[in-house]
Design an enzyme around this catalytic site. Structure first.
Site, mmCIF file in Angstrom:
data_model
loop_
_atom_site.group_PDB
_atom_site.id
_atom_site.type_symbol
_atom_site.label_atom_id
_atom_site.label_comp_id
_atom_site.label_asym_id
_atom_site.label_seq_id
_atom_site.Cartn_x
_atom_site.Cartn_y
_atom_site.Cartn_z
ATOM 1 N N ASP A 484 0.812 -1.221 0.000
ATOM 2 C CA ASP A 484 0.000 0.000 0.000
ATOM 3 C C ASP A 484 0.841 1.264 0.000
ATOM 4 O O ASP A 484 0.317 2.360 -0.158
ATOM 5 C CB ASP A 484 -0.881 0.029 1.254
ATOM 6 C CG ASP A 484 -2.050 -0.907 1.135
ATOM 7 O OD1 ASP A 484 -2.680 -0.924 0.080
ATOM 8 O OD2 ASP A 484 -2.325 -1.633 2.105
HETATM 9 C C1 BGC Z 1 -0.192 2.084 6.145
HETATM 10 C C2 BGC Z 1 -0.016 0.766 5.459
HETATM 11 C C3 BGC Z 1 -1.337 0.156 5.333
HETATM 12 C C4 BGC Z 1 -2.341 1.069 4.659
HETATM 13 C C5 BGC Z 1 -3.689 0.444 4.731
HETATM 14 C C6 BGC Z 1 -1.089 2.924 5.279
HETATM 15 O O1 BGC Z 1 -1.181 4.203 5.762
HETATM 16 O O2 BGC Z 1 1.021 2.672 6.368
HETATM 17 O O3 BGC Z 1 0.852 -0.074 6.122
HETATM 18 O O4 BGC Z 1 -1.238 -1.009 4.600
HETATM 19 O O5 BGC Z 1 -2.343 2.339 5.216
HETATM 20 O O6 BGC Z 1 -4.743 1.228 4.353
HETATM 21 C C1 NOJ Z 2 -1.717 -3.687 5.334
HETATM 22 C C2 NOJ Z 2 -2.837 -3.943 4.394
HETATM 23 O O1 NOJ Z 2 -3.989 -4.315 5.107
HETATM 24 C C3 NOJ Z 2 -2.469 -5.009 3.420
HETATM 25 O O2 NOJ Z 2 -3.496 -5.192 2.505
HETATM 26 C C4 NOJ Z 2 -1.197 -4.607 2.729
HETATM 27 O O3 NOJ Z 2 -0.923 -5.563 1.784
HETATM 28 C C5 NOJ Z 2 -0.071 -4.385 3.702
HETATM 29 N N1 NOJ Z 2 -0.483 -3.411 4.634
HETATM 30 C C6 NOJ Z 2 1.232 -3.959 3.041
HETATM 31 O O4 NOJ Z 2 1.235 -2.641 2.645
#
Ligand code: BGC
Ligand code: NOJ
Length: 809
Positions: A484
């Site tokens: 993400d």
């Molecule tokens: C976080 C990520 C996460 C994502 C989910 C981001 O702000 O840093 O780790 O997967 O939000 O929505």
């Molecule tokens: C948390 C999210 O829920 C997941 O979907 C994602 O793959 C990981 N963060 C890595 O960014």
């Protein structure tokens, strides 16, 4: 250092000191009423939705961190006050024990010969938490104490509760009826639900106003009422409603007494809201109380709960010489998978329950870990998820569990999302044989007027990738893929902007090798489904597209020693030896290996050797190296984290299993198992002081080698890590995996695990698999019911039958 131990017999983790390195929690409930409870009795509960129906208040980011929960204060006749949960009073105890079990928690504190035990659970089919308190005088003198209970109500909407004080401080309302305190905030207007807290005995007194109970300048650790030894019988009016009862308890030497407290949630039909003007109709509440008015009733409900959990977990049973492996596979990993199924990413000690909805990607992956436990519910979940998909195959990144509608705030454009739906559905069909699900008519974007078969949804998922290819013929990344924080179309220079929703450059250039790997791994599942529906040409076409993508990865997605990560907005390589930082990423190494891209030509081996050489650490495999040292506008959130944390070179326990699976594909069982053990919590029990989070469940991330606090975990419980590690260990290391026509049996775990057996239930039959393990790297021979068979697929047997499988591995 350890802070407790596993009790394998009782399937419990036993914490023996209140001073664990972080609050170690458990979950209560698995249907509608859910609770989080820490080893010090902290936490809260809610009805179905952690944001909109919060029953108990909890303050995140509090000081100390775990304050507020279900508290019981013991007041001695000499004025001393202590709590069996240690918190919040923190009077030293002679002994402390917290047993977190499957759906229940039992906390026992002893002081000067008095033992007080709290057993908390949510009974099956019931919208309430039982708090059974047992006091036992273990001394040879009579003992007299006053017991005070305490919990604090949340004003239902957890977000409003923590923000809108100009209103909140005037709206709290309660009713008192004997030993029961009813919380009826907003019941006079649009809410038809209330909560109550009761105890099955006559009380000496009560309190329902927080300030009267604690004193305005006091914390939970020094309630003035408890100090005084007498409830003030306060009736909340505005401010903060609480529920506290006090009971005088006299115990002869050796005597014990059991009190049953019940925290219930009631919904009334609109026309039956009131008993008389201003007085709530308590009929349903009283019926619920009658179900739990004796210790015998509680015991019966508790036994039912235990039976339900053992039934649930019995579909995959491992017996091996490695007790840590047994407890991960048989109890704690599937338990965590069930919790992620129930909670998605909503409520933990790291997720506030007011944030995100259900993830499209997350939910599909969670399914991989629980589909064998609750297949009917997996089916329902697949339909829910697919109903939020857009007609062009793309998907809302999140949807709301209550409305089941896509969440516009986060929107769409995470181009990996569509493919996960194929993976989840395929896993479900392999497990159940229910090909009929493909014929279900499922709406797009919840629009009942625009429906198509689930198969058509999968088809659109598949072609969404094809319709969104970039300059190299690789899939466009969109907002992000699995990672993400790799936001290649974002370019955010404005504080407070969301990296996930800001897309201020319009371009069709940024490409993901990760999605390409997914396509090659998951595409064949789509082809197989098409084939089984008699769509031979479609299947053939899909296979050709997959082959082409595989070739494209080798042509444009290979960096010489490993798979590239992406091409950025400007067409520059990400995850290449040409980069200064972020030269190699774990995600494409794992996913392209699982997909077998270049398996024969040695690419997989090379890539995984590079992982070992560059990403492996003593606490797990880090996400990338070298960590980004400065902010890269063109890469997004990943470079916003300090080196070693989160996606910037942290150890993401979610993607380590992809490498583990890749290693088993190469037949390198020893290496695979070594990676497994580095992050599997039961193996980390001895270093709990470093790891800090619960030794019985996975955390999302462990700080990487660039971090000051290398080895320290964060974000336990609600993570796709649970499902993927279960897939890795059960289907690849131990090697039992449902396929289309049979159970694939191919253990590859190295020779350190001596001979083992697995009992696997699938499609109603039971497979008893005995493995003679010599660590032959995935080269196996099989006998089914005494007869040797070719290959590694044990054909599915009739429901009700038992199949005997002997495997040399
Ligand atoms: C976080 C990520 C996460 C994502 C989910 C981001 O702000 O840093 O780790 O997967 O939000 O929505
Ligand atoms: C948390 C999210 O829920 C997941 O979907 C994602 O793959 C990981 N963060 C890595 O960014």
């Amino acid at each position: 250092m350890r802070y407790g131990h596993f009790d394998d017999e009782r399937k419990e983790y036993v914490i023996t000191t209140p001073k664990t390195p972080y609050p170690w929690i458990n979950y209560l409930g698995s249907e509608r009423f859910f609770g989080l409870i820490s080893h010090q009795a902290g936490g809260y509960c809610f009805y179905r939705d952690a944001r909109l129906r919060r029953i108990l208040r909890f303050r995140y980011n509090n000081v100390p961190t775990d304050v507020g929960g279900r508290y019981f204060y013991v007041r001695e006749t000499n004025g001393e006050v202590w709590c069996p949960s240690f918190a919040p009073v923190k009077t030293e105890l002679d002994s402390f024990e917290c047993r977190h079990g499957l759906g229940y928690t039992r906390i026992t504190g002893k002081r000067r010969g008095l033992s007080v035990e709290l057993l908390a659970f949510v009974p099956h089919g019931v919208d309430a938490e039982v708090h059974q308190v047992t006091l036992k005088n273990e001394s040879d003198k009579p003992r007299e104490v006053t017991l005070f209970s305490l919990l604090e109500f949340c004003l239902w909407n957890a977000h409003e509760d923590q923000t809108n004080f100009q209103r909140n401080l005037s709206t709290g309302e309660v009713e008192i009826d004997g030993s029961t305190i009813y919380h009826k905030h907003e019941y006079r207007e649009r809410r038809n639900h209330y909560a109550f807290y009761t105890v099955n005995q006559k009380v000496a007194g009560f309190d329902s106003d927080r300030e009267s109970f604690l004193g305005l300048y006091n914390g939970f650790h020094e309630p003035q009422v408890v100090k005084a030894g007498k409830s003030s019988n306060s009736v909340a009016s505005g401010w903060s409603p609480i529920a506290s009862q006090s009971l005088d308890v006299k115990l002869a030497p050796g005597e014990s007494k059991t009190l049953v407290f019940l925290l219930g949630y009631i919904e009334n039909p609109k026309e039956e809201k009131w008993e008389k003007p201003g007085v709530i109709n308590k009929t349903r509440a009283k019926a619920l109380m009658a179900q739990f008015s004796t210790a015998e009733q509680v015991q019966a409900a508790f036994e039912k709960l235990q039976a339900q959990w053992s039934g649930l977990l019995s579909s995959y049973k491992l017996t091996s010489s490695d007790e840590k492996l047994n407890r991960m596979v048989n109890v704690w990993n599937p338990y965590q998978c069930m919790v992620t199924f129930n909670m998605s990413r909503s409520a933990s000690y790291f997720e506030s329950g007011i944030g995100r909805g259900m993830g499209f990607r997350d939910s599909n992956q969670d399914l991989l870990g629980f589909v064998h436990l609750v297949p009917e519910r997996a089916r329902e979940r697949i339909i829910d998820i697919a109903s939020t998909q857009f007609p062009d195959g793309s998907a809302y990144h999140q949807y709301q569990p209550l409305t089941k509608r896509g969440n516009n705030d986060v929107g769409s454009g995470f181009n990996d999302d569509p493919l996960w739906l194929i993976l989840g559905t395929a896993a479900y069909i392999k497990e159940t044989g229910d090909f009929g699900i493909l014929d279900e008519e499922v709406p797009f974007d919840n629009d009942e007027k625009n429906k198509a078969s689930l198969f058509e949804h999968l088809k659109r998922s598949f072609y969404h990738v094809m319709e969104n290819l970039g300059p190299h013929g690789l899939p466009l990344i969109g907002r992000a893929d699995w990672n993400d924080c790799l936001n290649l179309n974002c370019f955010s220079e404005t504080p407070d902007e969301s990296y996930q929703t800001t897309g201020n450059r319009v371009g069709r250039t940024a490409e993901s090798i990760f999605i390409a790997g997914m396509f090659v791994h998951i595409g064949p599942e789509y082809a197989a489904l098409a084939e089984r529906r008699g769509l031979k040409e479609e299947a053939q076409k899909a296979r050709e597209l997959v082959k082409k993508m595989s070739d494209t990865v080798l042509e444009h997605g290979w960096d010489g020693e490993w798979y590239l990560r992406a091409y950025d907005f400007f067409g520059k390589k990400v995850g290449s030896k040409e980069c200064e930082d972020g030269q190699i990423f774990i995600e494409p190494q794992g996913y392209c290996s699982m997909a077998g891209i270049g398996l024969e030509s040695g690419h997989v081996k090379k890539a995984l050797d590079s992982v070992k050489a560059r990403l492996d650490t003593k606490y797990g495999i880090v996400l990338q190296q070298p960590a980004y040292k400065e902010y890269h506008l063109e890469l997004g959130e990943i470079s916003s984290y300090p080196p070693g944390y989160k996606e910037n070179a942290g150890i993401f326990c979610h993607n380590n299993p992809w490498v583990i699976i890749g290693e088993t594909l190469l037949g390198r069982g020893e290496q695979a198992f070594e990676y497994y053990k580095k992050i599997a919590p039961a193996y980390l029990e001895e270093i709990s002081d470093v790891h800090r989070t619960e030794p019985y469940v996975y955390s999302q991330m462990i700080a990487g080698k660039d971090a000051v606090r290398h080895g320290e975990a964060k974000n336990s419980w609600l993570t796709g890590t649970a499902a993927w590690n279960f897939v890795a260990v059960s289907q690849h290391l131990l090697g039992v995996k449902p396929e289309w026509d049979g159970l694939s049996v191919r253990p590859c775990i190295g020779k350190d695990v001596a001979d083992f057996t697995i009992e696997r239930r699938c499609r109603g039959a039971t497979y008893k698999i005995r493995v003679k393990n010599q660590g032959r790297g995935g080269k196996i021979t099989l006998k089914v019911n005494g007869k040797a068979i070719d290959g590694n697929i044990v054909p599915y047997a009739a429901a009700g039958s038992t199949v005997d499988v002997e495997c040399e591995a």
